[in-house]
Scaffold this motif. Structure first.
Motif, mmCIF file in Angstrom:
data_model
loop_
_atom_site.group_PDB
_atom_site.id
_atom_site.type_symbol
_atom_site.label_atom_id
_atom_site.label_comp_id
_atom_site.label_asym_id
_atom_site.label_seq_id
_atom_site.Cartn_x
_atom_site.Cartn_y
_atom_site.Cartn_z
ATOM 1 N N VAL A 279 3.412 12.416 1.018
ATOM 2 C CA VAL A 279 3.629 13.467 2.023
ATOM 3 C C VAL A 279 3.393 12.924 3.432
ATOM 4 C CG1 VAL A 279 2.761 15.664 2.913
ATOM 5 C CG2 VAL A 279 3.146 15.373 0.454
ATOM 6 N N VAL A 280 2.273 12.247 3.640
ATOM 7 C CA VAL A 280 1.950 11.732 4.976
ATOM 8 C C VAL A 280 2.943 10.649 5.385
ATOM 9 C CG1 VAL A 280 0.222 10.545 6.375
ATOM 10 C CG2 VAL A 280 -0.478 12.329 4.771
ATOM 11 N N GLY A 281 3.235 9.723 4.485
ATOM 12 C CA GLY A 281 4.173 8.651 4.803
ATOM 13 C C GLY A 281 5.568 9.164 5.099
ATOM 14 N N THR A 282 5.994 10.172 4.337
ATOM 15 C CA THR A 282 7.300 10.775 4.588
ATOM 16 C C THR A 282 7.334 11.440 5.958
ATOM 17 O OG1 THR A 282 7.795 11.125 2.247
ATOM 18 C CG2 THR A 282 8.935 12.545 3.821
ATOM 19 N N ALA A 283 6.298 12.218 6.272
ATOM 20 C CA ALA A 283 6.258 12.917 7.558
ATOM 21 C C ALA A 283 6.279 11.928 8.728
ATOM 22 C CB ALA A 283 5.015 13.808 7.630
ATOM 23 N N VAL A 284 5.498 10.866 8.634
ATOM 24 C CA VAL A 284 5.439 9.889 9.727
ATOM 25 C C VAL A 284 6.765 9.131 9.840
ATOM 26 C CG1 VAL A 284 4.329 7.774 10.537
ATOM 27 C CG2 VAL A 284 2.945 9.641 9.611
ATOM 28 N N GLY A 285 7.278 8.660 8.719
ATOM 29 C CA GLY A 285 8.495 7.853 8.753
ATOM 30 C C GLY A 285 9.736 8.639 9.138
ATOM 31 N N GLU A 286 9.723 9.940 8.892
ATOM 32 C CA GLU A 286 10.895 10.762 9.218
ATOM 33 C C GLU A 286 10.901 11.230 10.671
ATOM 34 O OE1 GLU A 286 13.545 11.443 7.661
ATOM 35 O OE2 GLU A 286 13.180 11.005 5.553
ATOM 36 N N ILE A 287 9.834 10.967 11.420
ATOM 37 C CA ILE A 287 9.754 11.478 12.796
ATOM 38 C C ILE A 287 10.960 11.062 13.648
ATOM 39 C CG2 ILE A 287 8.495 11.232 14.973
ATOM 40 C CD1 ILE A 287 5.903 11.455 13.380
ATOM 41 N N GLY B 165 0.851 -1.184 0.000
ATOM 42 C CA GLY B 165 0.000 0.000 0.000
ATOM 43 C C GLY B 165 0.893 1.241 0.000
ATOM 44 N N ASP B 166 0.411 2.316 -0.601
ATOM 45 C CA ASP B 166 1.247 3.515 -0.746
ATOM 46 C C ASP B 166 1.689 4.079 0.598
ATOM 47 O OD1 ASP B 166 0.953 3.257 -3.440
ATOM 48 O OD2 ASP B 166 -0.231 5.080 -3.735
ATOM 49 N N LEU B 167 0.744 4.242 1.529
ATOM 50 C CA LEU B 167 1.073 4.890 2.794
ATOM 51 C C LEU B 167 2.022 4.037 3.633
ATOM 52 C CD1 LEU B 167 0.736 7.223 4.724
ATOM 53 C CD2 LEU B 167 -1.359 6.158 5.594
ATOM 54 N N ARG B 168 1.694 2.776 3.822
ATOM 55 C CA ARG B 168 2.561 1.892 4.599
ATOM 56 C C ARG B 168 3.942 1.795 3.944
ATOM 57 N NH1 ARG B 168 1.611 -3.156 7.788
ATOM 58 N NH2 ARG B 168 -0.610 -2.850 7.342
ATOM 59 N N GLY B 169 3.957 1.662 2.635
ATOM 60 C CA GLY B 169 5.227 1.554 1.932
ATOM 61 C C GLY B 169 6.102 2.776 2.122
ATOM 62 N N MET B 170 5.493 3.972 2.123
ATOM 63 C CA MET B 170 6.278 5.181 2.331
ATOM 64 C C MET B 170 6.806 5.260 3.756
ATOM 65 S SD MET B 170 6.845 6.745 -0.388
ATOM 66 C CE MET B 170 7.862 7.836 0.609
ATOM 67 N N VAL B 171 5.992 4.904 4.731
ATOM 68 C CA VAL B 171 6.458 4.917 6.119
ATOM 69 C C VAL B 171 7.640 3.970 6.287
ATOM 70 C CG1 VAL B 171 5.853 4.385 8.506
ATOM 71 C CG2 VAL B 171 4.221 5.610 7.059
ATOM 72 N N VAL B 172 7.505 2.765 5.739
ATOM 73 C CA VAL B 172 8.590 1.780 5.830
ATOM 74 C C VAL B 172 9.849 2.304 5.147
ATOM 75 C CG1 VAL B 172 9.350 -0.480 4.997
ATOM 76 C CG2 VAL B 172 7.106 -0.226 6.063
ATOM 77 N N SER B 173 9.687 2.883 3.966
ATOM 78 C CA SER B 173 10.837 3.379 3.216
ATOM 79 C C SER B 173 11.587 4.461 3.981
ATOM 80 C CB SER B 173 10.376 3.938 1.859
ATOM 81 O OG SER B 173 9.760 2.933 1.087
ATOM 82 N N LEU C 166 11.540 4.817 7.343
ATOM 83 C CA LEU C 166 12.107 4.273 8.576
ATOM 84 C C LEU C 166 13.421 3.549 8.330
ATOM 85 C CD1 LEU C 166 8.933 2.881 10.391
ATOM 86 C CD2 LEU C 166 10.357 4.798 11.134
ATOM 87 N N LEU C 167 13.562 2.965 7.157
ATOM 88 C CA LEU C 167 14.812 2.291 6.832
ATOM 89 C C LEU C 167 15.913 3.331 6.604
ATOM 90 C CD1 LEU C 167 13.468 -0.415 4.363
ATOM 91 C CD2 LEU C 167 14.314 -0.793 6.699
ATOM 92 N N PRO C 168 17.155 3.002 6.986
ATOM 93 C CA PRO C 168 18.253 3.975 6.832
ATOM 94 C C PRO C 168 18.738 4.062 5.393
ATOM 95 C CG PRO C 168 19.084 1.942 7.777
ATOM 96 C CD PRO C 168 17.584 1.774 7.694
ATOM 97 N N ALA C 169 17.839 4.528 4.508
ATOM 98 C CA ALA C 169 18.171 4.656 3.091
ATOM 99 C C ALA C 169 18.235 6.145 2.738
ATOM 100 C CB ALA C 169 17.111 3.958 2.240
ATOM 101 N N PRO C 170 19.056 6.526 1.750
ATOM 102 C CA PRO C 170 19.125 7.937 1.339
ATOM 103 C C PRO C 170 17.753 8.450 0.934
ATOM 104 C CG PRO C 170 20.915 6.680 0.353
ATOM 105 C CD PRO C 170 19.991 5.679 0.994
ATOM 106 N N SER C 171 17.437 9.658 1.369
ATOM 107 C CA SER C 171 16.098 10.200 1.183
ATOM 108 C C SER C 171 15.719 10.382 -0.281
ATOM 109 C CB SER C 171 15.978 11.548 1.920
ATOM 110 O OG SER C 171 14.749 12.178 1.625
ATOM 111 N N ASP C 172 16.603 10.980 -1.071
ATOM 112 C CA ASP C 172 16.215 11.364 -2.427
ATOM 113 C C ASP C 172 16.010 10.171 -3.367
ATOM 114 O OD1 ASP C 172 16.219 14.013 -1.641
ATOM 115 O OD2 ASP C 172 18.311 14.318 -2.195
ATOM 116 N N PRO C 173 16.844 9.118 -3.330
ATOM 117 C CA PRO C 173 16.517 7.941 -4.140
ATOM 118 C C PRO C 173 15.178 7.309 -3.761
ATOM 119 C CG PRO C 173 18.822 7.879 -3.514
ATOM 120 C CD PRO C 173 18.203 9.009 -2.751
ATOM 121 N N VAL C 174 14.844 7.321 -2.461
ATOM 122 C CA VAL C 174 13.538 6.801 -2.033
ATOM 123 C C VAL C 174 12.423 7.646 -2.637
ATOM 124 C CG1 VAL C 174 12.001 6.506 -0.042
ATOM 125 C CG2 VAL C 174 14.387 5.766 0.093
ATOM 126 N N SER C 175 12.590 8.960 -2.596
ATOM 127 C CA SER C 175 11.573 9.861 -3.155
ATOM 128 C C SER C 175 11.408 9.642 -4.652
ATOM 129 C CB SER C 175 11.959 11.318 -2.887
ATOM 130 O OG SER C 175 12.048 11.583 -1.505
#
Length: 214
Positions: free
Chosen positions: A155-163, A122-130, A132-141
């Motif tokens: 936007v929501v997944g990034t905000a939650v996962g980056e907390i 799912g888009d939201l869960r996948g973004m949160v997981v992405s 939370l993992l210690p991966a470079p931000s811009d390739p994930v984006s």
């Protein structure tokens, strides 16, 4: 020339500019300027806005600017400012990848792999997981953009996962007496381990469903 070829050519030009900028311009000038204007809130705020705008161009890690936010504003004000800035700056590579859209070769394979991942999670869960993992931000984006992730979920997944990363960076910055590249990029192994553990827990359900479907 097909439209997607023109778009890919433009994206390759941007990528080349990012590589060149990241090699030629390190974060030291940014840190030096931040030290000089840290006691002038308006100038410091303007510096942060500029840093978040150009961060993807120079391939600076999001934690670097979040440390600056903590250094200048402290943890209470700094956390929401840094989280908003981190999320907003991640939009640039995401939107560029969406503009590129369809492609061939590596771009097509990257997009297809991302689509399979986000289809399973799912888009939201996948973004949160992405995040939370210690991966470079811009390739994930960029991968999310190529994979057709919705802007809202991104936007929501990034905000939650980056907390957790933002909290750690802002706290680190607020405790610094002197800015340095080493102090602005350190992340403890405890946080890395916790981020990976939460990400794996979030992936457990989709992984089980995928295994059951087989």
């Amino acid at each position: 020339m097909p439209r997607y070829v023109r778009r890919q050519a433009a994206s390759l030009g941007v990528l080349a500019a990012v590589v060149a900028a990241s090699v030629l311009v390190g974060p030291d000038p940014l840190l030096d300027t931040a030290r000089r204007v840290a006691d002038r809130p308006a100038l410091f705020a303007g510096l942060l806005v500029g840093a978040y705008l150009v961060r993807p161009l120079f391939a600076w890690p999001t934690s670097l600017v979040a440390v600056l936010v903590g250094y200048g504003f402290g943890p209470v004000v700094g956390f929401p400012v840094a989280l908003a800035g981190t999320t907003a700056s991640a939009l640039a590579p995401f939107l560029l990848a969406r503009y590129v859209g369809e492609g061939s070769g590596l771009v097509a394979r990257l997009g297809a792999s991302g689509e399979r991942f986000f289809s399973a999670t799912g888009d939201l869960r996948g973004m949160v997981v992405s995040r939370l993992l210690p991966a470079p931000s811009d390739p994930v984006s960029a991968t999310a953009g190529l994979s057709g992730v919705s802007t809202g979920a991104f936007v929501v997944g990034t905000a939650v996962g980056e907390i957790p990363w933002t909290v750690a960076a802002v706290l680190a910055g607020s405790s610094l007496e002197r800015l340095s590249v080493a102090g602005a990029s350190a992340v403890g192994w405890e946080l890395l381990t916790a981020g990976v553990a939460v990400a794996l827990a979030l992936l457990a359900g989709p992984a089980y469903r995928a295994a059951s479907a087989r």
